[in-house]
Design an enzyme around this catalytic site. Structure first.
Site, mmCIF file in Angstrom:
data_model
loop_
_atom_site.group_PDB
_atom_site.id
_atom_site.type_symbol
_atom_site.label_atom_id
_atom_site.label_comp_id
_atom_site.label_asym_id
_atom_site.label_seq_id
_atom_site.Cartn_x
_atom_site.Cartn_y
_atom_site.Cartn_z
ATOM 1 N N SER A 244 -13.905 0.640 2.581
ATOM 2 C CA SER A 244 -12.419 0.151 1.747
ATOM 3 C C SER A 244 -12.087 1.821 1.826
ATOM 4 O O SER A 244 -11.731 2.880 1.352
ATOM 5 C CB SER A 244 -12.927 0.318 0.681
ATOM 6 O OG SER A 244 -12.192 0.367 -0.669
ATOM 7 N N LYS B 232 -11.805 -9.076 -3.470
ATOM 8 C CA LYS B 232 -10.367 -9.668 -3.729
ATOM 9 C C LYS B 232 -9.719 -10.292 -5.052
ATOM 10 O O LYS B 232 -10.400 -10.671 -5.880
ATOM 11 C CB LYS B 232 -9.882 -10.066 -1.905
ATOM 12 C CG LYS B 232 -10.022 -9.492 -1.090
ATOM 13 C CD LYS B 232 -10.066 -8.241 -0.518
ATOM 14 C CE LYS B 232 -10.188 -7.296 0.428
ATOM 15 N NZ LYS B 232 -10.247 -5.433 -0.163
ATOM 16 N N SER C 45 0.698 -1.094 0.106
ATOM 17 C CA SER C 45 0.327 0.159 0.476
ATOM 18 C C SER C 45 0.420 0.987 0.165
ATOM 19 O O SER C 45 0.929 2.164 -0.765
ATOM 20 C CB SER C 45 -0.731 0.005 0.934
ATOM 21 O OG SER C 45 -1.500 -0.775 1.246
ATOM 22 N N ARG D 64 -11.955 -14.969 -1.910
ATOM 23 C CA ARG D 64 -11.451 -16.011 -0.409
ATOM 24 C C ARG D 64 -11.982 -16.722 0.497
ATOM 25 O O ARG D 64 -11.043 -17.175 0.975
ATOM 26 C CB ARG D 64 -10.083 -14.938 0.002
ATOM 27 C CG ARG D 64 -9.550 -13.998 -0.578
ATOM 28 C CD ARG D 64 -8.649 -13.264 0.105
ATOM 29 N NE ARG D 64 -6.973 -12.625 -0.746
ATOM 30 C CZ ARG D 64 -6.542 -11.535 -0.648
ATOM 31 N NH1 ARG D 64 -6.815 -10.365 -0.141
ATOM 32 N NH2 ARG D 64 -5.575 -11.358 -1.731
ATOM 33 N N ASP E 33 -6.989 -8.653 4.627
ATOM 34 C CA ASP E 33 -5.785 -8.942 3.815
ATOM 35 C C ASP E 33 -5.320 -10.157 4.484
ATOM 36 O O ASP E 33 -4.726 -10.878 3.408
ATOM 37 C CB ASP E 33 -4.828 -8.021 3.533
ATOM 38 C CG ASP E 33 -5.048 -7.204 2.219
ATOM 39 O OD1 ASP E 33 -6.369 -7.625 1.620
ATOM 40 O OD2 ASP E 33 -4.144 -6.159 1.765
ATOM 41 N N ARG F 242 1.527 4.044 -3.555
ATOM 42 C CA ARG F 242 1.175 5.644 -3.061
ATOM 43 C C ARG F 242 2.633 6.714 -3.419
ATOM 44 O O ARG F 242 1.877 7.926 -3.738
ATOM 45 C CB ARG F 242 0.259 6.048 -1.590
ATOM 46 C CG ARG F 242 -0.623 5.259 -1.350
ATOM 47 C CD ARG F 242 -1.278 5.204 -0.157
ATOM 48 N NE ARG F 242 -2.735 4.651 0.115
ATOM 49 C CZ ARG F 242 -3.280 3.405 -0.596
ATOM 50 N NH1 ARG F 242 -2.257 1.667 -0.533
ATOM 51 N NH2 ARG F 242 -4.033 3.170 0.113
HETATM 52 C C1 S3P Z 1 -6.033 -1.908 0.206
HETATM 53 C C2 S3P Z 1 -6.637 -1.323 0.930
HETATM 54 C C3 S3P Z 1 -8.087 -2.989 0.503
HETATM 55 C C4 S3P Z 1 -6.821 -4.307 1.089
HETATM 56 C C5 S3P Z 1 -6.032 -4.332 -0.547
HETATM 57 C C6 S3P Z 1 -4.637 -2.956 -0.699
HETATM 58 C C7 S3P Z 1 -5.311 -0.370 0.134
HETATM 59 O O1 S3P Z 1 -8.580 -2.723 -0.198
HETATM 60 O O2 S3P Z 1 -7.079 -5.067 0.762
HETATM 61 O O3 S3P Z 1 -5.036 -5.761 -0.390
HETATM 62 O O4 S3P Z 1 -3.754 0.012 -0.632
HETATM 63 O O5 S3P Z 1 -5.128 0.358 -0.531
HETATM 64 P P1 S3P Z 1 -10.184 -2.395 -0.116
HETATM 65 O O6 S3P Z 1 -9.725 -0.785 -0.367
HETATM 66 O O7 S3P Z 1 -10.695 -2.429 -1.392
HETATM 67 O O8 S3P Z 1 -10.453 -2.496 1.409
#
Ligand code: S3P
Length: 436
Positions: free
Chosen positions: A169, A344, A24, A348, A317, A28
């Site tokens: 999310s 996902k 993540s 899952r 996750d 970013r």
């Molecule tokens: C993420 C947010 C989550 C996560 C993904 C990474 C992110 O997804 O499951 O692996 O980096 O913002 P969601 O926003 O769909 O919950």
């Protein structure tokens, strides 16, 4: 030819392990550095396919990105108005984070572009981002059912919105906030269930005025980002497979180095500890604004619990890994409120339920969760459905099982955890990669 693993049964896991950089944060860091003024250095960048796809997209959009050594990127930012039209479609590969955040970032540009993904990403819902972005004035066409590819039409004047997200999310929240950078006026995102806040933290680190607290983020358009250096912590989600494996394999004593412990990511720690796990945090420090610590994990017997709803989005996750812990626990573990797992990289809930059932574990699946009854399980064949986290979870399960597991369709592990097999072997996993 597709990649497979043969794994387990295992021996105690011992020693120290560095897991790769946070996915993540790596996504970013590239995105904000690319639209900042000046040159940013990213250390600890995840060399996974997902985050490399994001870097490749920004090269196509005109940002120069150098790789002086593995795990490092030097990003020459083009400024908030400096991206230029790509010559071809922008390929997000397997990465939902890339596609959803880019939808926000690119919907206020002057040029048209198209976001495409692999077979798994092409089945994932995008309406959750295109709907709020359309309310901001974006024009995005999708395939039937709100699926990728996303065709974004340039030249739309965006306006800020006050948005309450229906799904928990971080990707949706981030898409709206990133669109807000080029929107007129104020953009506010409210969440009933707080999600990871890396976009907010990183915007602040790059000098964009932003107000945020769990469940709320607020910013206005019309500012600029200042280049900054980013240190990426080790990815808690990649550590999770080893945390579970060391917990369930008798005799294990394993230390995971400098793992990111952002509170919006560590729900699994609370849940495993409530199940009886022995996980010590040693040498707490900070990396890129996030708490980090070494995690020393020693084997401990687990008992099943009802997973508190309050932890669900903080471990979204980690459910595949939790299912493995639950299969090794005494009694029943109940998961509810986790319907997001169905959209996902694979479904899952279905992938873990059918895989464990095939090994002899009793699992009852529900629309938004499952009941998993712990007990000894044997070997067999597992289909990971091309999902990296399902594959690595079953590699961990194999270490605690009574027979060999053959885990199919594992190539996508390199989206998030390059070198997984080598690192796992180094701490005592029994696992071998084969090409079938
Ligand atoms: C993420 C947010 C989550 C996560 C993904 C990474 C992110 O997804 O499951 O692996 O980096 O913002 P969601 O926003 O769909 O919950």
């Amino acid at each position: 030819m597709s990649a497979e693993w043969i794994a387990g049964p295992g021996a105690p896991l011992r020693g120290e392990l560095d897991v790769p950089g946070d996915k993540s944060v790596s996504h970013r860091a590239i995105m904000l550095a690319a639209i900042a003024d000046g040159v940013s250095r990213i250390d600890g960048f995840l060399e996974g396919e997902d985050t490399r796809a994001t870097a490749a997209v920004f090269s196509q959009l005109g940002a120069r990105i150098e790789t002086p050594e593995e795990g490092v990127r030097i990003v020459h930012g083009v400024g908030i108005d400096g991206l230029r039209a790509p010559k071809a479609a922008l390929d997000c590969g397997n990465a939902g984070t890339a596609m959803r955040l880019l939808a926000g970032l690119l919907s206020g540009q002057d040029f048209d572009c198209e976001l495409v993904g692999d077979a798994s990403l092409s089945k994932r819902p995008m309406r959750r981002v295109t709907e709020p972005l359309a309310r901001m004035g974006a024009r995005i066409d999708t395939a039937d059912g709100g699926l990728p590819p996303l065709r974004i039409r340039g030249g739309s004047a965006l306006r800020g919105i006050d948005y309450t997200s229906e799904v928990a999310s971080a990707q949706v929240k981030s898409a709206v906030l990133l669109a807000g950078l080029r929107a007129e006026g104020e953009t506010v995102v409210r969440e009933a269930q707080p999600t990871r806040d890396y976009t907010e933290r990183m915007l602040a680190a790059f000098g964009w005025p932003i107000e945020f607290a769990p469940g709320l983020a607020r910013l206005s358009g019309g500012h600029r980002l200042r280049a900054t250096d980013v240190a990426v912590p080790a990815d808690f989600s990649s550590a999770a497979f080893f945390i579970v494996a060391a917990t369930v394999v008798p005799g294990s004593d394993l230390t995971l180095k400098r793992v990111g412990l952002n509170p919006r990511r560590t729900g699994l720690l609370h849940v495993l500890r409530a199940m009886g796990a022995d996980i010590a945090e040693i040498g707490r420090g900070e990396c890129g604004g996030d708490p980090v610590a070494d995690l020393r994990v020693r084997h401990a017997p687990l008992r099943g619990i009802d997973v508190p709803l309050i932890h669900v989005s903080d471990m979204i996750d980690e459910f595949p890994a939790l299912f493995v812990a639950a299969a090794c626990a005494e009694g029943t573990t109940r998961v509810r409120g986790a319907a997001e797992l169905r959209v996902k990289e694979s479904d899952r809930l279905a992938a873990m339920a059918s895989g464990l059932t095939g090994l002899g574990v009793r699992v009852q699946e529900f629309a938004d969760g499952a009941d998993i009854q712990g007990g000894p399980f044997g070997g067999g064949r597992i289909d990971s459905h091309g999902d990296h986290r399902v594959a690595m979870s079953f590699a961990a399960a194999a270490q605690a099982g009574k027979g060999e597991l053959r885990i199919a369709d594992v190539a996508n592990v390199s989206t998030s955890f390059p070198g997984f097999v080598e690192k796992a072997i180094a701490v005592g996993f029994r696992i071998a990669a084969i090409s079938a």
